[in-house]
Motif scaffolding. Structure first.
Motif, PDB file in Angstrom:
ATOM      1  N   THR A 112       1.059  -1.143  -0.124  1.00  0.00           N
ATOM      2  CA  THR A 112       0.100   0.037   0.194  1.00  0.00           C
ATOM      3  C   THR A 112       0.819   1.256  -0.111  1.00  0.00           C
ATOM      4  O   THR A 112       0.581   2.298  -0.760  1.00  0.00           O
ATOM      5  CB  THR A 112      -0.981   0.073   1.221  1.00  0.00           C
ATOM      6  N   ASP A 113       1.958   1.388   0.823  1.00  0.00           N
ATOM      7  CA  ASP A 113       2.891   2.339   0.591  1.00  0.00           C
ATOM      8  C   ASP A 113       3.528   2.433  -0.791  1.00  0.00           C
ATOM      9  O   ASP A 113       3.613   3.655  -1.071  1.00  0.00           O
ATOM     10  CB  ASP A 113       4.104   2.150   1.735  1.00  0.00           C
ATOM     11  N   ARG A 114       3.949   1.499  -1.371  1.00  0.00           N
ATOM     12  CA  ARG A 114       4.376   1.641  -2.445  1.00  0.00           C
ATOM     13  C   ARG A 114       3.398   2.179  -3.566  1.00  0.00           C
ATOM     14  O   ARG A 114       3.752   3.127  -4.114  1.00  0.00           O
ATOM     15  CB  ARG A 114       4.936   0.232  -2.801  1.00  0.00           C
ATOM     16  N   ALA A 165      -3.476   1.403  -9.657  1.00  0.00           N
ATOM     17  CA  ALA A 165      -2.024   1.083  -9.106  1.00  0.00           C
ATOM     18  C   ALA A 165      -2.504  -0.589  -8.778  1.00  0.00           C
ATOM     19  O   ALA A 165      -1.779  -1.567  -9.278  1.00  0.00           O
ATOM     20  CB  ALA A 165      -1.423   1.475  -8.206  1.00  0.00           C
ATOM     21  N   LEU A 166      -3.511  -0.889  -7.797  1.00  0.00           N
ATOM     22  CA  LEU A 166      -3.620  -2.137  -7.645  1.00  0.00           C
ATOM     23  C   LEU A 166      -4.257  -3.198  -8.581  1.00  0.00           C
ATOM     24  O   LEU A 166      -4.078  -4.242  -8.594  1.00  0.00           O
ATOM     25  CB  LEU A 166      -4.696  -2.047  -6.392  1.00  0.00           C
ATOM     26  N   GLY A 171      -3.797  -7.377 -12.407  1.00  0.00           N
ATOM     27  CA  GLY A 171      -4.070  -7.634 -13.754  1.00  0.00           C
ATOM     28  C   GLY A 171      -5.542  -7.480 -14.122  1.00  0.00           C
ATOM     29  O   GLY A 171      -6.063  -7.947 -15.136  1.00  0.00           O
ATOM     30  N   THR A 172      -6.211  -6.796 -13.290  1.00  0.00           N
ATOM     31  CA  THR A 172      -7.637  -6.416 -13.785  1.00  0.00           C
ATOM     32  C   THR A 172      -7.728  -5.133 -14.128  1.00  0.00           C
ATOM     33  O   THR A 172      -7.155  -4.241 -13.384  1.00  0.00           O
ATOM     34  CB  THR A 172      -8.501  -6.793 -12.408  1.00  0.00           C
ATOM     35  N   HIS A 173      -8.682  -4.740 -14.919  1.00  0.00           N
ATOM     36  CA  HIS A 173      -9.039  -3.516 -15.430  1.00  0.00           C
ATOM     37  C   HIS A 173     -10.280  -3.291 -15.614  1.00  0.00           C
ATOM     38  O   HIS A 173     -10.865  -3.793 -16.628  1.00  0.00           O
ATOM     39  CB  HIS A 173      -8.075  -3.022 -16.816  1.00  0.00           C
ATOM     40  N   ASP A 174     -11.049  -2.460 -14.773  1.00  0.00           N
ATOM     41  CA  ASP A 174     -12.376  -2.013 -14.877  1.00  0.00           C
ATOM     42  C   ASP A 174     -12.358  -0.593 -15.422  1.00  0.00           C
ATOM     43  O   ASP A 174     -11.874   0.245 -14.878  1.00  0.00           O
ATOM     44  CB  ASP A 174     -12.913  -1.940 -13.582  1.00  0.00           C
ATOM     45  N   ASP A 175     -12.935  -0.453 -16.505  1.00  0.00           N
ATOM     46  CA  ASP A 175     -13.135   0.775 -17.057  1.00  0.00           C
ATOM     47  C   ASP A 175     -14.604   1.491 -16.663  1.00  0.00           C
ATOM     48  O   ASP A 175     -15.465   1.177 -17.267  1.00  0.00           O
ATOM     49  CB  ASP A 175     -12.818   0.786 -18.554  1.00  0.00           C
TER      50      ASP A 175
END
Length: 176
Positions: A112-114, A165-166, A171-175
């Protein structure tokens, strides 16, 4: 059931290895064992392995046979075995990491910090205050001398950036 008499006697006497008091074995060989290990692994791990070497030496003192070699060689054999085990465990951890994508050396808080490091500096401060200090919007506003509305918008921006970022790491992309 009572332990055999030899074990009771051994508990009353200071431990020894091959007739040499364990404290003397430690004093004589610890620095060399530590240096040997520290050339191969980081200092903190070398310290742990060196300590474990002498714990095992005392625990397994009955296996030392002076006719097969000198005490120093036996001690270094234990250290070498522990070092090999450490390397095997490390390889297993890295292979698991490669299979799962989860870094065994990074906690959720570190990740989370990263991810928060990707947030712009104006939004990062309220996000860290809210996340690490568990402050409310009003408390963050007071602590950073900002209007509550500004804190809300900066936190919203920070959440969006961290969410992206998460999603990238999963590997998930919700647009939306």
């Amino acid at each position: 059931m009572r332990p055999p008499m030899g074990q009771v006697t051994a508990l009353r006497q200071p431990p020894n290895i091959g007739g040499v008091p364990a404290a003397e074995v430690f004093d004589r060989h610890h620095a060399d064992v530590y240096r040997y290990l520290a050339r191969r692994v980081p200092a903190d791990i070398a310290d742990d392995l060196a300590s474990e070497t002498f714990v095992q030496a005392v625990t397994r003192a009955y296996t030392f046979d002076p006719e097969r070699g000198v005490l120093r060689g036996w001690i270094f054999g234990i250290a070498s075995n522990l070092l090999s085990r450490h390397h095997r465990d490390e390889v297993r951890a890295y292979l698991a990491w490669a299979r799962t994508g989860a870094d065994p050396h990074v906690t959720g808080a570190d990740e989370t910090d990263r991810d928060i490091d990707r947030v712009d500096s104006q939004s990062r401060q309220p996000a860290l205050a809210a996340a690490h200090a568990e402050l409310t919007y009003a408390e963050v506003a007071l602590a950073l001398d900002l209007p509550v509305g500004t804190v809300r918008s900066r936190l919203n921006r920070a959440r969006r950036i961290v969410r992206v970022a998460l999603d990238d790491t999963r590997g998930t992309h919700d647009d939306h």
